[in-house]
Design a protein around this motif. Sequence first.
Motif, PDB file in Angstrom:
ATOM      1  N   GLU A  65       0.877  -1.149   0.070  1.00 55.92           N
ATOM      2  CA  GLU A  65      -0.011  -0.050   0.032  1.00 55.92           C
ATOM      3  C   GLU A  65       0.871   1.191   0.046  1.00 55.92           C
ATOM      4  OE1 GLU A  65      -3.143  -1.101  -0.219  1.00 55.92           O
ATOM      5  OE2 GLU A  65      -3.342   1.036  -1.205  1.00 55.92           O
ATOM      6  N   LYS A  66       1.986   1.139   1.020  1.00 54.55           N
ATOM      7  CA  LYS A  66       2.668   2.245   1.091  1.00 54.55           C
ATOM      8  C   LYS A  66       3.650   2.808  -0.312  1.00 54.55           C
ATOM      9  CE  LYS A  66       6.475   3.875   4.308  1.00 54.55           C
ATOM     10  NZ  LYS A  66       7.049   3.240   5.478  1.00 54.55           N
ATOM     11  N   TYR A  67       3.845   1.672  -1.082  1.00 58.51           N
ATOM     12  CA  TYR A  67       4.601   1.657  -2.067  1.00 58.51           C
ATOM     13  C   TYR A  67       3.569   2.525  -3.327  1.00 58.51           C
ATOM     14  CZ  TYR A  67       6.662   0.824  -6.625  1.00 58.51           C
ATOM     15  OH  TYR A  67       7.123   0.950  -7.937  1.00 58.51           O
ATOM     16  N   PHE A  68       2.385   2.069  -3.489  1.00 61.52           N
ATOM     17  CA  PHE A  68       1.555   2.701  -4.584  1.00 61.52           C
ATOM     18  C   PHE A  68       0.898   4.076  -4.053  1.00 61.52           C
ATOM     19  CE2 PHE A  68       1.253  -1.779  -5.834  1.00 61.52           C
ATOM     20  CZ  PHE A  68       1.222  -1.733  -7.283  1.00 61.52           C
ATOM     21  N   ASN A  69       1.130   4.160  -2.533  1.00 67.85           N
ATOM     22  CA  ASN A  69       0.746   5.454  -2.171  1.00 67.85           C
ATOM     23  C   ASN A  69       1.602   6.569  -2.544  1.00 67.85           C
ATOM     24  OD1 ASN A  69      -0.759   4.453   1.229  1.00 67.85           O
ATOM     25  ND2 ASN A  69      -1.689   4.298  -1.216  1.00 67.85           N
ATOM     26  N   LYS A  70       2.868   6.089  -2.555  1.00 64.12           N
ATOM     27  CA  LYS A  70       3.916   7.172  -2.767  1.00 64.12           C
ATOM     28  C   LYS A  70       3.641   7.835  -4.334  1.00 64.12           C
ATOM     29  CE  LYS A  70       8.404   6.268  -3.725  1.00 64.12           C
ATOM     30  NZ  LYS A  70       9.652   5.679  -3.877  1.00 64.12           N
ATOM     31  N   PHE A  71       2.728   7.171  -5.146  1.00 67.28           N
ATOM     32  CA  PHE A  71       2.660   7.666  -6.455  1.00 67.28           C
ATOM     33  C   PHE A  71       1.160   8.208  -6.477  1.00 67.28           C
ATOM     34  CE2 PHE A  71       5.828   4.541  -6.548  1.00 67.28           C
ATOM     35  CZ  PHE A  71       6.974   5.008  -7.182  1.00 67.28           C
ATOM     36  N   ASN A  72       0.409   8.506  -5.262  1.00 66.36           N
ATOM     37  CA  ASN A  72      -0.965   8.882  -5.162  1.00 66.36           C
ATOM     38  C   ASN A  72      -1.758   7.933  -5.644  1.00 66.36           C
ATOM     39  OD1 ASN A  72      -0.172  11.289  -3.909  1.00 66.36           O
ATOM     40  ND2 ASN A  72       0.093  12.155  -6.216  1.00 66.36           N
ATOM     41  N   LYS A  73      -1.440   6.557  -5.496  1.00 65.94           N
ATOM     42  CA  LYS A  73      -2.524   5.279  -6.107  1.00 65.94           C
ATOM     43  C   LYS A  73      -2.696   4.520  -4.948  1.00 65.94           C
ATOM     44  CE  LYS A  73      -1.980   6.346 -10.678  1.00 65.94           C
ATOM     45  NZ  LYS A  73      -3.084   6.591 -11.386  1.00 65.94           N
ATOM     46  N   THR A  74      -3.565   3.518  -5.071  1.00 63.84           N
ATOM     47  CA  THR A  74      -3.623   2.453  -3.880  1.00 63.84           C
ATOM     48  C   THR A  74      -3.722   1.214  -4.735  1.00 63.84           C
ATOM     49  OG1 THR A  74      -5.973   2.248  -4.282  1.00 63.84           O
ATOM     50  CG2 THR A  74      -5.256   4.023  -2.862  1.00 63.84           C
ATOM     51  N   THR A  75      -3.217   0.042  -3.935  1.00 61.97           N
ATOM     52  CA  THR A  75      -3.413  -1.076  -4.380  1.00 61.97           C
ATOM     53  C   THR A  75      -4.564  -1.350  -5.402  1.00 61.97           C
ATOM     54  OG1 THR A  75      -4.197  -1.987  -2.300  1.00 61.97           O
ATOM     55  CG2 THR A  75      -1.714  -2.340  -3.114  1.00 61.97           C
ATOM     56  N   ALA A  76      -5.727  -0.881  -4.819  1.00 62.79           N
ATOM     57  CA  ALA A  76      -7.065  -1.270  -5.268  1.00 62.79           C
ATOM     58  C   ALA A  76      -7.148  -0.702  -6.701  1.00 62.79           C
ATOM     59  CB  ALA A  76      -8.137  -0.370  -4.405  1.00 62.79           C
ATOM     60  N   ASP A  77      -6.381   0.467  -6.974  1.00 64.11           N
ATOM     61  CA  ASP A  77      -6.308   0.980  -8.447  1.00 64.11           C
ATOM     62  C   ASP A  77      -5.919  -0.230  -9.454  1.00 64.11           C
ATOM     63  OD1 ASP A  77      -7.007   3.597  -7.904  1.00 64.11           O
ATOM     64  OD2 ASP A  77      -5.006   4.180  -7.275  1.00 64.11           O
TER      65      ASP A  77
END
Length: 490
Positions: A65-77
């Motif tokens: 989650e933290k990884y994708f959040n770095k790019f203003n995304k979530t895993t759910a995207d």
Amino acid sequence: MQKKVVVIGAGFSGMAAATSLAQQGFRVTLLEKHDRPGGRARSFTAQGFTFDMGPSWYWMPDVFEKYFNKFNKTTADFYALQRLDPSYTIIFGEDDFMPIPAQLTQVYSLFESLEPGSSQRLKTFLDQAAYKYEVGINKLVYKPGRSVTEFLDWQLLLDVFRLDVFQSMHQHVRKYFRHEKIIKLMEFPVLFLGALPQNTPALYSLMNYADIALGTWYPRGGMYKIVEGMEALAKEQGVDFCYNQEVTSFNSEGGNINQVITATNTFDTDIVVAGADYHHVEEKLLLPAQRSYSEAYWQKRVMAPSSLIFYLGINKRLENLQHHNLFFDEDFEPHAREIYENPKWPTNPLFYVSAPSQTDPTVAPAGCENLFVLIPVAPDLEDNETTREKYYDLVMQRLERLTKQSIREHVIFKRSYAHQDFISDYHAFKGNAYGLANTLMQTAILKPALHSKKVKNLYYTGQLTVPGPGVPPSLISGQVVAHEIGLAYS
Ligand SMILES: Cc1cc2nc3c(=O)[nH]c(=O)nc-3n(C[C@H](O)[C@H](O)[C@H](O)COP(=O)(O)OP(=O)(O)OC[C@H]3O[C@@H](n4cnc5c(N)ncnc54)[C@H](O)[C@@H]3O)c2cc1C
């Protein structure tokens, strides 16, 4: 002018590094030997089955989650996650199956039913493990391992005993629990780290927190959905993927690599990040004078185990199997000795079976079952078809007996995978499956460094450098190296 970076290898670490570097404004080209991303986590389809080739356990969802959040995304995207319940089942013998519930309250009840009083001790154990997870996963693993001074902050020094760095998992678990089944359950997550509980610092009881408290998850469609998500994100950030580009050598000038060479192309670059196996890059791609470590150094490393894997398509649904099944019906000690102390093909191995079609109908044709059977084995063993077949028979016979059904006559697809495949697919040192073991003497600054000692603009990432093996650590490794490069070149 934007600096150019060439990243070698589109595994989790290479893609995380490439994407993080692109986000910082570097011009990133990613060269991958295969025709698709994923590395050890590639997948293949055959006769309507979709097989994940490597990882099957999705642990530490916060790291993804933290990884994708770095790019203003979530895993759910990118993919839909589902928490598995039971998390997994341990098979101790005939009619002796122990499903591990997802609900913490039910885990306490399970412990209490095996060893009265142990649920309270589990609570204390998990409170400590939660603290280790907080410090370990949010602080320690993001350190680049450049020098010991990184670990000299007051809080960490005060914490060193609380973090149990100098006690083994073996001792730690036995301080709390006595029941043999509980001990096996609590020691199992350490196997992911590629070393024996005796040689693994008790800091890694953080893995028990990951297991019991954070849970086992599954991305619908399979683990390869993570890879597809990461590739899509990398492209969005501007990473240029070049497949079927196996790097064969470098050109250098003034102590830096200025060109990366593949069979068909030459790529100019300012910086190189090697996400391919560290030993391969050092020993096969660099000139002797450019190598940071000698062959003798590598020979002394403790490698994580290799694996003998069978990908099986079954033309019926199977009974008595869950998504994750650990066959601990044999004694682990002799098997462990045959992996680490006296490396040879195991006499009576433990094994693991994943049946993702129990959760996800998309990975097998209707009415069929998708099986991934894995036997952990020592690296550097002679691997041939006869040996693979011997273990296929041994394990399938046990699988049939313990789950009380015929399986072999229903196999309509079968592919095996072991040392020789790890070497030819990934240039894996000694055919290792998941890098270097996480022993105390191979932790943090004692791992092969993420910055070359000889070539100024060469960096490494992945499961052979910091922080270690596994999908979450590989994701972190890519981010750590990108951060280091950002500091050095901005
Ligand atoms: C069988 C198995 C089961 C596992 N199970 C789990 C699990 O359940 N959960 C978990 O968290 N982890 C698991 N792991 C570990 C996890 O999969 C790895 O730690 C992680 O995928 C490693 O990623 P990486 O980027 O370091 O390396 P890799 O995935 O190996 O990526 C390296 C890439 O470099 C490429 N490459 C190599 N040489 C060259 C070259 N010369 N030129 C260009 N490209 C090159 C390779 O093709 C590859 O794509 C498992 C691993 C295996 C093998």
